[in-house]
Design an enzyme around this catalytic site. Structure first.
Site, PDB file in Angstrom:
ATOM      1  N   TYR A   1      29.488  12.163  12.634  1.00 16.79           N
ATOM      2  CA  TYR A   1      30.336  13.236  12.977  1.00 16.79           C
ATOM      3  C   TYR A   1      31.281  13.763  11.966  1.00 16.79           C
ATOM      4  CZ  TYR A   1      28.547  14.450  17.500  1.00 16.79           C
ATOM      5  OH  TYR A   1      27.538  14.438  18.638  1.00 16.79           O
TER       6      TYR A   1
ATOM      7  N   GLU B   1      14.505  -9.953  27.265  1.00 17.80           N
ATOM      8  CA  GLU B   1      14.339  -8.393  26.852  1.00 17.80           C
ATOM      9  C   GLU B   1      14.999  -7.356  27.588  1.00 17.80           C
ATOM     10  OE1 GLU B   1      10.775  -5.079  26.768  1.00 17.80           O
ATOM     11  OE2 GLU B   1      10.225  -7.103  27.263  1.00 17.80           O
TER      12      GLU B   1
ATOM     13  N   ASP C   1       8.577  -8.996  28.506  1.00 17.82           N
ATOM     14  CA  ASP C   1       7.213  -8.334  29.345  1.00 17.82           C
ATOM     15  C   ASP C   1       6.111  -8.564  28.587  1.00 17.82           C
ATOM     16  OD1 ASP C   1       9.076  -6.732  30.940  1.00 17.82           O
ATOM     17  OD2 ASP C   1       9.020  -4.799  30.095  1.00 17.82           O
TER      18      ASP C   1
END
EC number: 5.6.2.2
Length: 433
Positions: free
Chosen positions: A176, A262, A314
């Site tokens: 920014y 995770e 996963d």
């Protein structure tokens, strides 16, 4: 009639507690505490793993010492942690060199190490990705590179200001400061990594950090900028891992291992059940793809506490990809893998072979998308996977079956099956790869 799958010699024999839990789940009679955790009965496997890792670390250190005098190692780019004065000195050296080039009529240009995949290699002895010595010339007079050269000059100026004032900022704040020039944050982020390579320092040495993302809970205490933090007293939400890991000191722990998770949902289950009190451990998550702060913190824990790390992700290609980033580094920051990578993380679960072994029902298994399959096949070609036969077999099975499952699939047997049965069973049998 479908034949029953034959149990292989490598599969653990599930305990009576695990079978009882499944029977209770089928009858709807599951209750908390079905599987009592006797930590001493199975932590011996974790302690054996710790000794194995210490032996491998010693061998790795010997390799690094040998490489320090080897000419081939000079063909790799390795950055180091620098303080503000050292960063300022390097910045001024770069700018003076650029100014001299302009005065001599050669124009403004920078010689930047190339971070593309073709300039990277996986070094098996180091167990991480490293950056080779290829460079690219960014010339202000070239139409192809004028924009990147301009952005680099602006980022060099901003980093000089930060280090001069001894302050930090986030990557978002940096973007920014000059939105019209940068256009997208990915452009300023990318050049920031180039600047770190150019100077030869870690990205954190530039005093630009990512926003807090990672969380830790469990058996660890440390001081953060002088304040004592006890991570057993952080509730279900855990303690946010600060981006300024250099301000963390005096790390102490009585944990037996680190559990790297995770996803936030699994982390919350473990935290609410106070799993770290029943089995002495430290639980860490970055809520998906790991940020630099979490990777730095995990490496600090490993280096100072010498604890094994077990990964819970996963059963899909992205879970494995996340573990690989922690272990061998990311391609985008391969120049800093020596500071960010934490090798020797063991894949505890959820693994493709677990789906049948633990009886995950069909409705909890998901069909892999075309993108999933492409990611899985691409990973099978990675040196990191090829050099780990057990990981390669699991990923090959996943791609062959075209099915995946989330950690939350275990909740089909009961919300506390993860902490009451699955994790104790896996740890008791040393069922990690």
């Amino acid at each position: 009639m479908v034949a029953k799958r034959k149990k292989t010699a490598t599969e653990p024999r599930l305990s009576t507690a695990s079978r009882k839990w499944k029977q209770a789940a089928e009858s709807g009679a599951v209750s908390s505490g079905t599987a009592a955790v006797d930590a001493e009965s199975f932590l011996n496997r974790v302690r054996e793993l710790k000794r194995e890792i210490e032996s491998r670390e010693a061998a790795k250190q010997r390799f690094i010492l040998q490489q320090s005098s080897d000419a081939s190692s000079a063909a790799r780019i390795e950055v180091r942690e620098l303080d503000c004065d050292q960063v300022l000195a390097e910045l001024e050296r770069v700018i003076l060199s650029a100014a001299k080039s302009i005065l001599e009529g050669r124009g403004l240009s920078y010689k930047v190490p190339r971070r593309s995949a073709g300039n990277q290699e996986y070094v098996e002895e180091l167990e991480r990705i490293v950056l080779k010595d290829g460079v690219a010339i960014r010339n202000f007079a070239s139409v192809a590179s004028v924009r990147k050269t301009t952005i680099m000059t602006r980022v060099l100026q901003l980093v000089h200001e930060l280090c001069t004032r001894r302050i930090h900022t986030t990557k978002r704040d940096l973007f920014y400061t000059d939105v019209k020039l940068f256009r997208q944050q990915t452009e300023s982020d990318d050049v920031l990594n180039d600047v770190a390579c150019l100077i030869g320092c870690t990205r954190n040495s530039l005093n630009v950090v990512a926003s807090e993302k990672g969380i830790v809970v469990g058996r660890v205490t440390f001081q953060e900028d002088g304040d004592l933090i006890d991570c057993t007293r952080m509730g279900v939400g855990g303690k946010a891992i600060p981006p300024y890991t250099d301000r963390i000191t005096n790390i102490t722990s009585d944990a037996e291992f680190i559990l790297l998770v995770e996803k936030d949902a699994a982390f919350m289950r473990l935290a609410e059940d106070r799993f770290y009190n029943r089995v002495k451990c430290i639980i860490v998550t970055a809520k998906g793809q790991p940020d630099v702060g979490t990777r730095l913190f995990l490496r600090r824990l490993k280096r100072e506490l010498h604890l094994p790390i077990l990964g819970l992700v996963d059963s899909d290609p992205y879970g494995l990809k996340i573990l690989s980033v922690y272990m061998s580094g990311s391609k985008g920051m391969s120049y800093d893998s020596a500071n960010l990578a934490t090798p020797d993380i063991k894949w505890l679960g959820i693994r493709p072979t677990d789906l049948d072994r633990y009886g995950i029902p069909e409705q909890c298994r998901l069909a892999m998308t075309e993108n999933d399959l492409k990611t899985g096949k691409d990973m099978l070609e990675e040196d990191f996977i090829k050099k780990n036969p057990a990981w390669h077999r699991e990923l090959s099975l996943m791609v062959k079956r075209k099915e995946k499952a989330e950690i939350q699939a275990l909740s089909n047997f009961g919300f506390q099956y993860l902490t009451e049965v699955y994790l104790p069973e896996k740890i008791r049998h040393g069922d990690w790869i």
